[in-house]
Design a protein around this motif. Structure first.
Motif, mmCIF file in Angstrom:
data_model
loop_
_atom_site.group_PDB
_atom_site.id
_atom_site.type_symbol
_atom_site.label_atom_id
_atom_site.label_comp_id
_atom_site.label_asym_id
_atom_site.label_seq_id
_atom_site.Cartn_x
_atom_site.Cartn_y
_atom_site.Cartn_z
ATOM 1 N N LEU A 117 0.824 -1.211 0.000
ATOM 2 C CA LEU A 117 0.000 0.000 0.000
ATOM 3 C C LEU A 117 0.855 1.257 0.000
ATOM 4 O O LEU A 117 0.505 2.261 -0.623
ATOM 5 C CB LEU A 117 -0.949 0.007 1.202
ATOM 6 N N ASP A 124 2.024 1.658 -3.585
ATOM 7 C CA ASP A 124 0.947 2.006 -4.506
ATOM 8 C C ASP A 124 -0.374 1.950 -3.757
ATOM 9 O O ASP A 124 -1.004 0.889 -3.671
ATOM 10 C CB ASP A 124 0.929 1.045 -5.699
ATOM 11 N N GLY A 125 -0.779 3.079 -3.215
ATOM 12 C CA GLY A 125 -2.002 3.150 -2.419
ATOM 13 C C GLY A 125 -3.268 2.892 -3.204
ATOM 14 O O GLY A 125 -4.324 2.682 -2.628
ATOM 15 N N ARG A 126 -3.184 2.899 -4.537
ATOM 16 C CA ARG A 126 -4.360 2.643 -5.372
ATOM 17 C C ARG A 126 -4.479 1.182 -5.783
ATOM 18 O O ARG A 126 -5.377 0.826 -6.527
ATOM 19 C CB ARG A 126 -4.311 3.523 -6.615
ATOM 20 N N MET A 127 -3.589 0.338 -5.293
ATOM 21 C CA MET A 127 -3.628 -1.073 -5.660
ATOM 22 C C MET A 127 -4.967 -1.676 -5.217
ATOM 23 O O MET A 127 -5.408 -1.473 -4.101
ATOM 24 C CB MET A 127 -2.457 -1.819 -4.995
ATOM 25 N N SER A 128 -5.597 -2.393 -6.112
ATOM 26 C CA SER A 128 -6.905 -2.981 -5.809
ATOM 27 C C SER A 128 -6.785 -4.079 -4.756
ATOM 28 O O SER A 128 -5.717 -4.668 -4.571
ATOM 29 C CB SER A 128 -7.529 -3.563 -7.074
ATOM 30 N N ASN A 129 -7.892 -4.361 -4.101
ATOM 31 C CA ASN A 129 -7.932 -5.435 -3.115
ATOM 32 C C ASN A 129 -7.551 -6.760 -3.760
ATOM 33 O O ASN A 129 -6.822 -7.561 -3.175
ATOM 34 C CB ASN A 129 -9.321 -5.514 -2.469
ATOM 35 N N ILE A 157 -4.795 7.213 2.401
ATOM 36 C CA ILE A 157 -4.183 7.122 1.074
ATOM 37 C C ILE A 157 -4.317 8.523 0.479
ATOM 38 O O ILE A 157 -5.404 9.079 0.432
ATOM 39 C CB ILE A 157 -4.922 6.089 0.184
ATOM 40 N N HIS A 158 -3.194 9.096 0.048
ATOM 41 C CA HIS A 158 -3.190 10.495 -0.363
ATOM 42 C C HIS A 158 -2.577 10.660 -1.741
ATOM 43 O O HIS A 158 -1.673 9.921 -2.117
ATOM 44 C CB HIS A 158 -2.361 11.332 0.621
ATOM 45 N N ALA A 159 -3.038 11.682 -2.458
ATOM 46 C CA ALA A 159 -2.408 12.072 -3.705
ATOM 47 C C ALA A 159 -1.188 12.927 -3.368
ATOM 48 O O ALA A 159 -1.243 13.772 -2.475
ATOM 49 C CB ALA A 159 -3.386 12.871 -4.558
#
Length: 176
Positions: free
Chosen positions: A23, A26-31, A61-63
């Motif tokens: 995470l 890559d905080g946007r990684m899907s479950n 999770i931040h941009a």
């Protein structure tokens, strides 16, 4: 709420650590991708990630927004020193200053300085106005010293080990 509630200090096992590491990269990684990378069921992964968030291990999770790209090219670190050290002054500062426009972070530190405030502003004039309007006139503030940031370098994160060379893709290749 205490800074380290008992739930939060519960030790993380290898699966939790692997999830946090992924995470962070890559905080946007899907479950589904997280579950596959760690080798657990998607439902288990969802429960574990939810637990990590509830326990405060994963705080959000931040941009990562480039201040220059959004019209705030002047960054500074402002050292703030209080006089008298009244709890009410610290509490008010802690609650209000991080909410001000342009504040990227506020850090309560030890030593001669009480806080560092990281800001991004539109101009040198806007930076001066920020310091005068929001910091030096604040109850208890004795001194504020501004240092311009010429270059900002991002670290690798809290979970990256010295032997980690690349991101998740290289790790996937190594496991294959």
């Amino acid at each position: 709420m205490p800074k380290n509630p008992p739930d939060r200090v519960k030790p993380l096992d290898e699966t939790d650590l692997a999830l946090v590491r992924l995470l962070e990269q890559d905080g946007r990684m899907s479950n589904a991708m997280l579950a596959r990378e760690v080798g657990i069921a998607e439902s288990t992964c969802l429960v574990r990630v939810r637990s990590l968030r509830e326990r405060g291990v994963v705080r959000g999770i931040h941009a990562d927004v480039d201040p220059v790209a959004v019209g705030r090219p002047v960054e500074a670190m402002i050292a703030v020193r209080f006089g008298g050290h009244r709890r009410s002054h610290f509490e008010q500062f802690t609650e209000e200053v991080p909410q001000l426009p342009g504040v990227l972070g506020a850090y309560h530190v030890s030593g001669a300085i009480d806080y560092y405030v990281h800001v991004a502003t539109e101009s040198a004039d806007a930076l001066r106005d920020f310091v005068l309007d929001h910091l030096t006139n604040r109850p208890g503030v004795l001194h504020a010293e501004t240092s311009l940031i010429f270059e900002s370098l991002r670290g690798r994160g809290t979970m990256t080990r010295p032997d980690d060379e690349g991101g998740p893709e290289e790790e996937r290749e190594e496991r294959a």
